[in-house]
Scaffold this motif. Sequence first.
Motif, PDB file in Angstrom:
ATOM      1  N   THR A  82       0.827  -1.209   0.000  1.00  0.00           N
ATOM      2  CA  THR A  82       0.000   0.000   0.000  1.00  0.00           C
ATOM      3  C   THR A  82       0.861   1.259   0.000  1.00  0.00           C
ATOM      4  OG1 THR A  82      -0.061  -0.133   2.389  1.00  0.00           O
ATOM      5  CG2 THR A  82      -1.896  -1.098   1.215  1.00  0.00           C
ATOM      6  N   GLN A  83       0.232   2.337  -0.430  1.00  0.00           N
ATOM      7  CA  GLN A  83       0.941   3.617  -0.498  1.00  0.00           C
ATOM      8  C   GLN A  83       1.370   4.057   0.901  1.00  0.00           C
ATOM      9  OE1 GLN A  83      -1.278   6.531  -2.657  1.00  0.00           O
ATOM     10  NE2 GLN A  83       0.186   8.151  -2.315  1.00  0.00           N
ATOM     11  N   LYS A  84       0.429   3.924   1.849  1.00  0.00           N
ATOM     12  CA  LYS A  84       0.718   4.277   3.233  1.00  0.00           C
ATOM     13  C   LYS A  84       1.149   2.995   3.944  1.00  0.00           C
ATOM     14  CE  LYS A  84      -1.722   6.161   7.165  1.00  0.00           C
ATOM     15  NZ  LYS A  84      -2.859   5.551   7.829  1.00  0.00           N
ATOM     16  N   LEU A 156       2.864  -2.391  -6.459  1.00  0.00           N
ATOM     17  CA  LEU A 156       3.526  -1.485  -5.513  1.00  0.00           C
ATOM     18  C   LEU A 156       3.001  -0.073  -5.739  1.00  0.00           C
ATOM     19  CD1 LEU A 156       7.143  -2.800  -6.187  1.00  0.00           C
ATOM     20  CD2 LEU A 156       5.641  -3.477  -4.315  1.00  0.00           C
ATOM     21  N   ASP A 157       2.443   0.506  -4.683  1.00  0.00           N
ATOM     22  CA  ASP A 157       1.853   1.836  -4.825  1.00  0.00           C
ATOM     23  C   ASP A 157       2.780   2.882  -4.220  1.00  0.00           C
ATOM     24  OD1 ASP A 157       0.168   3.867  -5.371  1.00  0.00           O
ATOM     25  OD2 ASP A 157      -1.482   3.189  -4.095  1.00  0.00           O
ATOM     26  N   GLU A 158       3.435   3.628  -5.073  1.00  0.00           N
ATOM     27  CA  GLU A 158       4.415   4.637  -4.660  1.00  0.00           C
ATOM     28  C   GLU A 158       5.317   4.134  -3.544  1.00  0.00           C
ATOM     29  OE1 GLU A 158       3.071   8.647  -4.271  1.00  0.00           O
ATOM     30  OE2 GLU A 158       1.505   8.357  -5.764  1.00  0.00           O
ATOM     31  N   PRO A 159       6.045   3.066  -3.831  1.00  0.00           N
ATOM     32  CA  PRO A 159       6.828   2.443  -2.755  1.00  0.00           C
ATOM     33  C   PRO A 159       8.006   3.279  -2.290  1.00  0.00           C
ATOM     34  CG  PRO A 159       7.327   1.425  -4.860  1.00  0.00           C
ATOM     35  CD  PRO A 159       6.216   2.383  -5.117  1.00  0.00           C
TER      36      PRO A 159
HETATM   37 MG   LIG Z   1      -2.074   7.141  -4.609  1.00  0.00          MG
END
Ligand SMILES: [Mg+2]
Lengths: 312, 374
Positions: A82-84, A156-159
């Motif tokens: 997740t991004q966060k 992968l979201d903005e890893p």
């Molecule tokens: Mg995003």
Amino acid sequence: MKAIDVRNLVKRFGDKTVVDHVTLSVEEGEISGFLGPNGSGKTTTIRVMCGLLTPDEGEGTVLGYDLHADQLKIKRQVGYMTQKFSFYTDLTIEENLFFVARLYGLSPTRSYVRDTLDKLGLTSRRHQLAGLLSGGWKQRLALAACIMHKPKLLLLDEPTAGVDPKARREFWDEIHDLAADGMTVMVSTHYMDEAERCHRINYIAYGKLLTSGTVEEVVAEAGLHTFILSGKGSQSAARMLANQQGVDQIAPFGNSLHVVGKNKTLLEQAVRKASQEFDIRCEPGQTTLEDVFIQYMTGSTDNMAEPASESK
Amino acid sequence: MNHFFSFTRLFALLAKEMTQMMRDRITFGMMIGIPLVQLALFGFAINTDPKQLPSALVTTSQDQFTRAIVSALEVTGYYRFDYVGIPESQADELMQEGRVSFVVTIPSDFSKRVLRGDEPQILIEADASDPAASSGAVSTLATVAKQAFERELGKNQNEASSVDIVVHRRYNPEGISQYNIVPGLLGVILQLVMVMMTAMALTREVERGTMENLLAMPATPFEIMLGKILPYLAVGAVQVIIILVAAKLVFHVPFVGSIWLLIAGILIFISSLVLIGYFISTVAGSQMQAMQMSFFFFLPSLMLSGFMFPFKGMPHWAQMIGEIFPLTHFLRIVRGVMLKGADLEAMRTPMLALIGFTILLIIFSLARFRKTLD
Ligand SMILES: [Mg+2]
Ligand SMILES: Nc1ncnc2c1ncn2[C@@H]1O[C@H](COP(=O)(O)OP(=O)(O)O)[C@@H](O)[C@H]1O
């Protein structure tokens, strides 16, 4: 078989269309980049693809499983970062890994966890709370937890947001290793240098997929032309060029100026005029991926903007 | 691997939840601390059995009988006659203002009636709006006055004439006693902690973003729900033990009924509470909201369940609303079983009501559960 093959995905929140007829495909073993400005729908698209959101329209398969019918099967074979950071900050590194290993039914649990800790170099710190790790380590822990069950597809979201350059470099080396072993990777990012590390890229803005292909293809397809201006008069030239027809972007790079435009004839006219008036040198240059994306972004903002502000 | 349920996955969720619960010192302390503090607060107010309560004597004569009764009442230590020989209207005012807890009225024809051999009357009015304060005094009152009177009478005359002591509990006709409150506390404390903790536990996952991860992993809604509910059932069990032991050892509340029947009632009650908490968490957007919603549920149920005010003393519409709270039915069970020794037959209606609530809530919760983030 394609790892991701989705057509015309639509996702709305209320009356806002966040993902607007997105068609995407990713080959097996490929590293596919997913680019776009903030709020363009990257996270939402990724969530749809890993079965976390149900699309309002569109169909397709992920790892050969149907997006609508086989969400649980998709979940089991996809690793989603997740991004966060979304592991438990009040659990230790080891406890987090145990939790994940048990959920995926990895057996023997203990050896999976031990191997992962070893690989991460976290064995000595395994009793530390995950919440106390620095950004780079958190990201490594998250990645390790996502690939522990050996997924076929990694989303992968903005890893690498908020991670230092060295850690980023190591992270990308690892992604390439995983891809070399046959894992398909789709990674969303803001960084241009990261986009260039992908086999293919997809660019999304305001919910619409604007382009996809290799970096060279995307740049070529954009059909942009670039001149590089340098010399004492650059500043004044920039001011003059800003209102010239045919000049779409002016961006300073160190001591030089990139002037980008879609219409080659008009752009050449403008640049020639500037070089006559001011003390500058002027030569044709390479259009970069960044130029292309900026062009797409300004273009789509205009499409989305209110009629009143369109006149500018 | 089973698609819908696996013990390994449930175990993973349980182990995780338990570790988090133990690690969160404040929350864990609250789970154990709330019952203790509440018991201490409510329990002490009940248990102090206050003495020297201000009283007023309404009388026109100062004969031997009056003096005997007054001194006998004062000897018990409960009463202190601050006002003697005042008119009835003033006594009424004093009680309304809360300056006296008791008004003893000896009618003007009292001695005349004694001598005539009629049955004389003494009226004792108690301010029962605070039952904890007045119950001890009231319970001893009638006998004390009667004995004193008869002693006095026997000294002077041989004929046995009896006196009629009329006790009016004012403002609180049911006169809830301490025994009513401690069992009631069991329900109230369980409700406070169970609903809020469960509601916040799941909302926390959403708020911290861990829910997204949890949903992306192969845990089914049923497993996630059980993983949240079971640990809090365990906490509830610990609280029950604390309260029951305290009721027995500290407050000496009699326990005449079947412990198994009570345990059955408690289990069903806790299940319904945890499910309410779970349901709230599926609606609330943040932990703050979850807490507010828990209180929104908690307060009316506290008021209308019969814990604060006697259920039968409430207006009809309030009783109707009261019926929709599990606490109302649980209070009937716990008081019935502990104090009156009621059996399953007698407790069938509240038991069935609780079971009904629980089944309904399970259906609600499963329907509300989000497999996805939509
Ligand atoms: Mg995003
Ligand atoms: N659950 C949601 N409810 C309503 N709007 C949402 C929700 N999730 C995302 N959005 C909106 O959708 C848009 C796209 O968000 P997102 O997919 O997170 O973009 P990105 O990841 O590219 O930054 C944003 O405008 C965001 O506010």
